[in-house]
Design an enzyme around this catalytic site. Structure first.
Site, short mmCIF file in Angstrom:
data_model
loop_
_atom_site.label_atom_id
_atom_site.label_comp_id
_atom_site.label_asym_id
_atom_site.label_seq_id
_atom_site.Cartn_x
_atom_site.Cartn_y
_atom_site.Cartn_z
N ARG A 102 9.64 -1.51 -0.56
CA ARG A 102 8.48 -2.14 -1.20
C ARG A 102 8.01 -1.32 -2.39
O ARG A 102 7.61 -1.86 -3.42
CB ARG A 102 7.36 -2.32 -0.16
N GLU A 159 -5.29 -13.11 2.12
CA GLU A 159 -5.22 -11.94 3.00
C GLU A 159 -6.56 -11.23 3.01
O GLU A 159 -7.46 -11.56 2.24
CB GLU A 159 -4.09 -11.00 2.59
N LYS A 198 2.24 -3.18 -4.15
CA LYS A 198 1.13 -2.29 -3.76
C LYS A 198 0.71 -1.46 -4.98
O LYS A 198 0.81 -0.22 -4.99
CB LYS A 198 1.57 -1.42 -2.57
C1 LIG Z 1 -3.45 -5.86 0.49
C2 LIG Z 1 -2.71 -5.52 1.73
N1 LIG Z 1 -2.25 -6.52 2.49
C3 LIG Z 1 -1.56 -6.28 3.62
C4 LIG Z 1 -1.29 -4.99 4.04
C5 LIG Z 1 -0.50 -4.75 5.29
O1 LIG Z 1 0.76 -4.23 4.99
P1 LIG Z 1 1.53 -3.30 6.04
O2 LIG Z 1 1.67 -4.09 7.27
O3 LIG Z 1 2.83 -3.00 5.38
O4 LIG Z 1 0.67 -2.11 6.23
C6 LIG Z 1 -1.77 -3.90 3.27
C7 LIG Z 1 -1.50 -2.52 3.67
O5 LIG Z 1 -0.57 -1.92 3.24
C8 LIG Z 1 -2.48 -4.18 2.08
O6 LIG Z 1 -2.93 -3.20 1.30
#
Ligand SMILES: Cc1ncc(COP(=O)(O)O)c(C=O)c1O
Length: 317
Positions: free
Chosen positions: A63, A200, A164
């Protein structure tokens, strides 16, 4: 912390561990002026036998690579990324809490540390990983507020909602601050185009349960493709649920039996209520919820309690 530097057009080659220290940057560094940076987050857990376990770290590496490409930055390879994480965990092993008492959160960070006053990638980039022990995020189920005026990130195809990027996080502060003052735990963001579909929460993905069907918004560039999300889709399917990645309307969310969130920080977390335009709806939570079943399975795998044939666990030591 572990640090590596790389020049524009080159590949990261070797890094080293140093004591945690401040990072010195020129005021014209691209990361400070143009938010050219991406980060990651993952946890090291201690198992009952004292082993230290990482959960799918190569997914975080991939990612970061996707984000780096979008932001015109060179990126460590998957192997270099995972090595850096392992070195950081081993150097900080005394800070990995005992089983059930939290975890060591590892934060890999890739920044444009070089100088470029003009709008272009600079000559130097820095990759860092540092760590901190953390407790679980929220103890009780979440009370979410649907935010329909402020939006999370530049969404849609070609946007940056799906990576991210460091630029995606400060824009949620205002909505979170307002929600917290009103007594909510977090904010559920909507799509910026129509404000009709859920996307989200500020740092977690969202799932909606109705009967045997579990639905979650499609990760098509607007939302972060969470590693917990991806794992829960697989585990829920294995457990016999019908899992659908599709557009989910706010109204449908309000009609659900259960809503839950997934993310590295919170694991799998029940939502107790969602409030949309002053209308508050409550959901099933507790011992016999779908969320609890998925939580037990996921956390069991992450902490080494549940045996799995999935190749998801990396032992550090
Ligand atoms: C905006 C956002 N959505 C979703 C997630 C969940 O991702 P993960 O399951 O990889 O931690 C995160 C955290 O990393 C995030 O910052």
């Amino acid at each position: 912390m572990y640090a590596m530097k790389c020049s524009l057009g080159q590949h990261f080659s070797h890094g080293s561990l140093t004591p945690l220290s401040s990072v010195s940057l020129n005021p014209a560094a691209s990361v400070l002026n143009y938010a050219q940076g991406v980060f990651e987050g993952l946890k090291a857990q201690r198992s009952d036998e004292g082993r230290i376990l990482l959960f799918r770290p190569e997914e975080n590496a991939r990612r970061m690579k996707m984000g780096a490409e979008r932001m015109c930055m060179p990126c460590p390879s998957v192997e270099q990324f995972v090595n850096a994480v392992k070195h950081t965990v081993i150097a900080n092993r005394r800070w990995v809490p005992p089983p059930g008492k939290g975890s060591l959160y590892i934060r890999p960070l890739l920044i444009a540390s070089g100088v470029a006053l003009g709008l272009r990638p600079p000559p130097e980039f820095t990759f860092l990983t540092y760590a901190s022990p953390v407790n679980s995020y929220h103890k009780s189920p979440l009370d979410l507020k649907v935010e329909n005026k402020l939006f999370r990130a530049i969404t849609g195809h070609g946007g940056t909602g799906g990576i991210k990027s460091i630029a995606n996080y400060a824009p949620v502060f205002r909505a979170i601050n307002e929600a917290k003052i009103q007594g909510f735990s977090d904010v559920l963001f909507l799509d910026a185009a129509t404000a009709n579909y859920i996307e989200e929460v500020s740092s977690s993905n969202v799932f909606v349960v109705k009967g045997n069907v579990i639905s979650t918004p499609v990760a098509d560039g607007s939302i972060l493709p969470g590693i917990t999300r991806k794992s829960i889709i697989e585990l829920a399917t294995d457990l016999g649920y019908q899992v659908m990645e599709r557009d989910v309307e706010v109204e449908e969310t309000l009609q659900a039996d259960e809503v839950f969130c997934t993310g590295t920080a919170m694991g799998v977390k029940s939502v107790a209520s969602v409030t949309y335009n002053n209308r508050r709806v409550e959901y099933k939570t507790g011992a016999d919820s779908v969320c609890q079943k998925l939580y037990d399975t996921l956390v069991g795998i992450q902490t080494g309690l549940v045996e799995t044939t999935k190749n998801w666990i990396v032992q550090v030591d």
